[in-house]
Structure formats: C-alpha cells, structure tokens
Design a protein around this motif. Structure first.
Motif, PDB file in Angstrom:
ATOM      1  N   HIS A 269       5.763 -71.340  46.965  1.00 33.65           N
ATOM      2  CA  HIS A 269       6.098 -69.965  46.606  1.00 33.65           C
ATOM      3  C   HIS A 269       6.693 -69.923  45.199  1.00 33.65           C
ATOM      4  O   HIS A 269       7.788 -70.435  44.963  1.00 33.65           O
ATOM      5  CB  HIS A 269       7.103 -69.395  47.614  1.00 33.65           C
ATOM      6  N   PHE A 270       5.940 -69.322  44.261  1.00 32.04           N
ATOM      7  CA  PHE A 270       6.437 -69.115  42.904  1.00 32.04           C
ATOM      8  C   PHE A 270       7.028 -67.702  42.843  1.00 32.04           C
ATOM      9  O   PHE A 270       6.300 -66.716  42.940  1.00 32.04           O
ATOM     10  CB  PHE A 270       5.301 -69.261  41.887  1.00 32.04           C
ATOM     11  N   LEU A 271       8.329 -67.612  42.686  1.00 35.53           N
ATOM     12  CA  LEU A 271       9.005 -66.325  42.775  1.00 35.53           C
ATOM     13  C   LEU A 271       9.275 -65.680  41.419  1.00 35.53           C
ATOM     14  O   LEU A 271       9.739 -64.542  41.357  1.00 35.53           O
ATOM     15  CB  LEU A 271      10.331 -66.472  43.530  1.00 35.53           C
ATOM     16  N   GLY A 272       9.010 -66.412  40.336  1.00 38.64           N
ATOM     17  CA  GLY A 272       9.269 -65.852  39.019  1.00 38.64           C
ATOM     18  C   GLY A 272      10.740 -65.913  38.652  1.00 38.64           C
ATOM     19  O   GLY A 272      11.578 -66.431  39.388  1.00 38.64           O
ATOM     20  N   ARG A 273      11.051 -65.370  37.485  1.00 43.70           N
ATOM     21  CA  ARG A 273      12.421 -65.386  36.973  1.00 43.70           C
ATOM     22  C   ARG A 273      13.303 -64.469  37.806  1.00 43.70           C
ATOM     23  O   ARG A 273      12.908 -63.364  38.172  1.00 43.70           O
ATOM     24  CB  ARG A 273      12.420 -64.941  35.515  1.00 43.70           C
ATOM     25  N   ARG A 274      14.514 -64.938  38.081  1.00 41.64           N
ATOM     26  CA  ARG A 274      15.510 -64.146  38.786  1.00 41.64           C
ATOM     27  C   ARG A 274      16.813 -64.200  37.991  1.00 41.64           C
ATOM     28  O   ARG A 274      17.077 -65.167  37.278  1.00 41.64           O
ATOM     29  CB  ARG A 274      15.736 -64.671  40.198  1.00 41.64           C
ATOM     30  N   PRO A 275      17.641 -63.179  38.107  1.00 46.36           N
ATOM     31  CA  PRO A 275      18.900 -63.172  37.332  1.00 46.36           C
ATOM     32  C   PRO A 275      19.777 -64.373  37.678  1.00 46.36           C
ATOM     33  O   PRO A 275      19.835 -64.814  38.833  1.00 46.36           O
ATOM     34  CB  PRO A 275      19.566 -61.858  37.770  1.00 46.36           C
ATOM     35  N   TYR A 276      20.465 -64.872  36.664  1.00 46.96           N
ATOM     36  CA  TYR A 276      21.370 -66.000  36.857  1.00 46.96           C
ATOM     37  C   TYR A 276      22.393 -65.703  37.955  1.00 46.96           C
ATOM     38  O   TYR A 276      22.730 -66.576  38.756  1.00 46.96           O
ATOM     39  CB  TYR A 276      22.072 -66.283  35.529  1.00 46.96           C
ATOM     40  N   ALA A 277      22.853 -64.462  38.033  1.00 45.59           N
ATOM     41  CA  ALA A 277      23.869 -64.093  39.019  1.00 45.59           C
ATOM     42  C   ALA A 277      23.382 -64.274  40.445  1.00 45.59           C
ATOM     43  O   ALA A 277      24.183 -64.457  41.367  1.00 45.59           O
ATOM     44  CB  ALA A 277      24.304 -62.643  38.795  1.00 45.59           C
ATOM     45  N   SER A 278      22.059 -64.239  40.658  1.00 46.20           N
ATOM     46  CA  SER A 278      21.519 -64.325  42.018  1.00 46.20           C
ATOM     47  C   SER A 278      21.227 -65.753  42.475  1.00 46.20           C
ATOM     48  O   SER A 278      20.899 -65.973  43.644  1.00 46.20           O
ATOM     49  CB  SER A 278      20.228 -63.506  42.121  1.00 46.20           C
ATOM     50  N   LEU A 279      21.344 -66.740  41.586  1.00 44.49           N
ATOM     51  CA  LEU A 279      20.939 -68.103  41.939  1.00 44.49           C
ATOM     52  C   LEU A 279      21.713 -68.696  43.124  1.00 44.49           C
ATOM     53  O   LEU A 279      21.125 -69.413  43.945  1.00 44.49           O
ATOM     54  CB  LEU A 279      21.034 -69.014  40.716  1.00 44.49           C
ATOM     55  N   PRO A 280      23.024 -68.442  43.278  1.00 43.21           N
ATOM     56  CA  PRO A 280      23.700 -68.968  44.471  1.00 43.21           C
ATOM     57  C   PRO A 280      23.105 -68.467  45.781  1.00 43.21           C
ATOM     58  O   PRO A 280      23.133 -69.171  46.798  1.00 43.21           O
ATOM     59  CB  PRO A 280      25.146 -68.484  44.292  1.00 43.21           C
ATOM     60  N   ARG A 281      22.559 -67.272  45.775  1.00 38.26           N
ATOM     61  CA  ARG A 281      21.935 -66.745  46.994  1.00 38.26           C
ATOM     62  C   ARG A 281      20.674 -67.533  47.344  1.00 38.26           C
ATOM     63  O   ARG A 281      20.351 -67.712  48.526  1.00 38.26           O
ATOM     64  CB  ARG A 281      21.602 -65.259  46.809  1.00 38.26           C
ATOM     65  N   PHE A 282      19.960 -67.992  46.325  1.00 41.21           N
ATOM     66  CA  PHE A 282      18.802 -68.848  46.590  1.00 41.21           C
ATOM     67  C   PHE A 282      19.262 -70.225  47.048  1.00 41.21           C
ATOM     68  O   PHE A 282      18.707 -70.786  48.011  1.00 41.21           O
ATOM     69  CB  PHE A 282      17.926 -68.955  45.344  1.00 41.21           C
TER      70      PHE A 282
END
Length: 393
Positions: A269-282
């Motif tokens: 699964h290539f999800l593309g760029r996501r905001p830095y602030a959301s990385l802990p949720r991933f």
C-alpha cells in the motif's frame, strides 16, 4: 531590537517548506537559545527549463525573495535569496557571491545579527564560505552527495572536498562519512542524528489513534515512512509481498520512482505523503518499522532519521543496506538478502509486547535533537574560541 541572545547563525540549507530533515531539526533546536537565519536552497543541481516542476520552483523562489525574511518560529527567520541557478558555472557563482554578501548582509543587519557563524548543509557552497563576513564556518554533512543519481556527472565531489577544507568545523551524521571527510579537515566530528522523541513516543499513548488509512489492514503491518526514491529496494518489497501474502506492507511518503512492478501485489500500500504531525498515528499501527534500502555507496554512508523515529515509537526495526542500523543491536536488525529479511521480521513479531515496546522507546529518550545540536554547537564554539585565542583577539 534584541542583539544579545546567544549566537547568531546563518545557514545554507534546503527549502524550509519541504519535509523536515536533519537541517530543519538542528536549526529549530538551536533557535531555542540562539538566533537563526535560514537561507532557502541556493541550488545543488542545474535546473531543467523543460520541467514544469523546476519552472514552478523558480517562480516560487522569486515570490519568496519578494516577501523578504519571515519569522517561522521564535528566533528563526527564513529568507529566500535570489541567485543565478547554475551552481557549477564559475561566472554564475562569482555573481552569486556578490549577491549573497550584499542581500544576506542587509537582512542580517536588519535582524541585529552582526557577529555570526555560517553553517551550510549544501555541498555546493564552498565559494561562499569566507566571503560572507562570518566569524566561523561549519559544514554539516548528511550524505555522500556524489552518490545521488540526480547529481551524477556533476563535480559535486570536488566542490565538497573544497568545502570541507575551507570550513573551520565539519560534522558528519555517520561513521563512514566521518572517515571520508576527516581526510580533508582534522576538525571533523561525528554528529549522529537526533529524534523528535516526544512526538514519536506519543505512538505509545492510549490517546493516540491508529491512522484511519491503515486501521483495517491485515496484520502484521510492515511500515515505512519517507521519500520513496531509487535507494528503496523494490525487489525486496516484492519478495516479501509474494512470500507473505497475509502481511501488509505500508509505505507513507512521496513516490519519486516507478513502482508499477509492484502493483500486482494487493498487500503493498503506497499511501503518498502525509503530514509530519500524523506520523505517530501510522507508527502506532505498524508492527515493524522497515528500512528496505538497496546497498550502494549512497546508503552505506547514510544514517536515516526514521531509524530513531521508529525506535522512539517502540517499533522493532528490520533494515537492509544501512550499516548504521547495527548500532542498535537488539532493537534493530541489519540483514542481507530478502530471505533473511523475512526471517528477521518473523523473529521480531514473535518477541513483541507492549512492555518491550515501551522499553525500546525509553532507550531513545536521551537521543533528542536538542541534545545533539547543543553538542555540535559546543564543538563549534570551542573551535571559535581557539581561533580567537590564536589571533590574540
């Protein structure tokens, strides 16, 4: 205007608005106690005038220049100097030297930054060191630049050697880089990457939800975040997807390579760029943090920030191609070959628990950017004091 707050630092770096890398983190940390003027990229390659992306970028730079310096955080200003975009042309570099000394000097004085250190994260800035009026020069080397495909054929290696020799201090982010650059400057020191510990450790908090995009995927989830470029081993990802069809492989980041060979695997699964602030949720939804790098001259010299980010989130790490992963034995595994990669992932999954994750994260508590930046600045100040003492000032 305040003029007594710590040191004044002017730095050549990439564009501030891009995804945060070591230069963003280091300068943000230093700006807590010092004043920083960040200069958006003066270029590391020739522009492609047939590229819409490059033309848009040049237009953005003109607009940025017209806006002047802007304070993006307390005591940290970003300024876009307007220069000729030809870093390998002697004539253009000569013109740019005069432009930068004049325009940056005007901005610096307007901000009350008189005596200042010049830091650079770009290998193509040797011609500007010593001409800006700085009292100390620092090169912060994060990569073996000559290994980048988009710089192939450019004399970047020669320019970087000159930069190392001209600067008062050189920092490198990995031990292989340290050994290479020390040959050009005896004041070369290791400055291993830090981590935004509190940000990524929040992945272990009950209040942090798993990112919606991966909440319903089959487990286990092998997760990656970062730029997906030609240093990512796509063949390795295909092997894992084929041999472990019940595993999910998630890659969060900008796609900069052709991944059409992997579209047949429904568990990638290539999800593309996501905001830095959301990385802990991933990270909260990942079971393993992966660093699937090819092994070449570039990757053997890098020290990926994501390694410490994964560990701060409590994740076990399985990596290929990056010797720096072996520095965290027991928490990360450096393996060779796709079969060994799968085996290492299987072992990591068997040994996991929330308690193990918390201990893994706690071990990274002291690896913050604030500490790393302070250590680097202390070395720079020691060299500066020694220079002043030697000159009798």
């Amino acid at each position: 205007m305040e003029t007594t707050r710590g040191e004044n630092i002017v730095c050549f770096a990439k564009d501030w608005s891009e995804d945060p890398t070591s230069c963003n983190h280091v300068m943000r940390a230093l700006s807590r106690d010092h004043r920083v003027l960040w200069l958006n990229s003066v270029g590391a390659r020739r522009p492609d005038f047939g590229s819409a992306r490059d033309l848009r970028k040049m237009g953005t730079k003109v607009l940025g220049f017209l806006k002047g310096p802007r304070e993006v955080e307390p005591h940290l200003w970003v300024y876009t100097p307007l220069v000729l975009p030809f870093p390998y042309s002697r004539a253009a570099v000569s013109v740019n030297r005069g432009i930068l000394k004049l325009t940056v000097g005007i901005v610096r004085r307007a901000l009350g930054m008189r005596d200042f250190q010049l830091w650079t994260f770009l290998p193509t800035t040797a011609a500007f060191v010593g001409s800006m009026g700085e009292s100390l020069s620092v090169y912060y080397c994060t990569d073996e630049w000559s290994g980048f495909k988009h710089l192939s054929g450019e004399p970047v290696g020669t320019m970087e050697q000159e930069l190392c020799a001209k600067c008062d201090v050189v920092f490198t982010t990995s031990k292989p880089l340290l050994e290479r650059k020390r040959a050009y400057n005896p004041e070369t020191h290791l400055a291993s990457h830090g981590v935004d510990y509190a940000h990524f450790a929040s992945a272990l908090e009950d209040a942090t939800p798993v990112a919606d995009e991966i909440a319903s995927l089959a487990r286990p989830i092998l997760g990656f975040f970062g730029l997906i470029e030609n240093w990512i081993d796509l063949d390795l990802l295909g092997y894992v997807a084929e041999h472990k069809p019940n595993w999910s492989i998630v890659l969060v980041g900008t796609l900069a390579v052709d991944v059409s060979s992997l579209t047949r695997y429904k568990n990638i699964h290539f999800l593309g760029r996501r905001p830095y602030a959301s990385l802990p949720r991933f990270a909260k939804g990942f079971d393993i943090g992966i660093c699937p790098f090819v092994s070449n001259e570039l990757t053997r010299n890098i020290n990926p920030i994501k390694l410490r980010e994964y560990l701060s989130a409590g994740l076990p790490v399985v990596a290929t191609g990056i010797p720096e992963a072996s520095e965290y034995r027991g928490a990360s595994e450096l393996v060779y070959g796709p079969a060994a990669f799968v085996t290492a992932c299987e072992m990591a999954l068997r040994n996991e628990s929330l308690e193990v994750r918390r201990k893994r994260s706690q071990a990274m508590r002291g690896e913050t950017w604030e500490r790393k930046a302070a250590e680097s600045l202390a070395i720079a100040l020691r060299v500066k004091a020694a220079r002043l003492g030697a000159s009798g000032r």
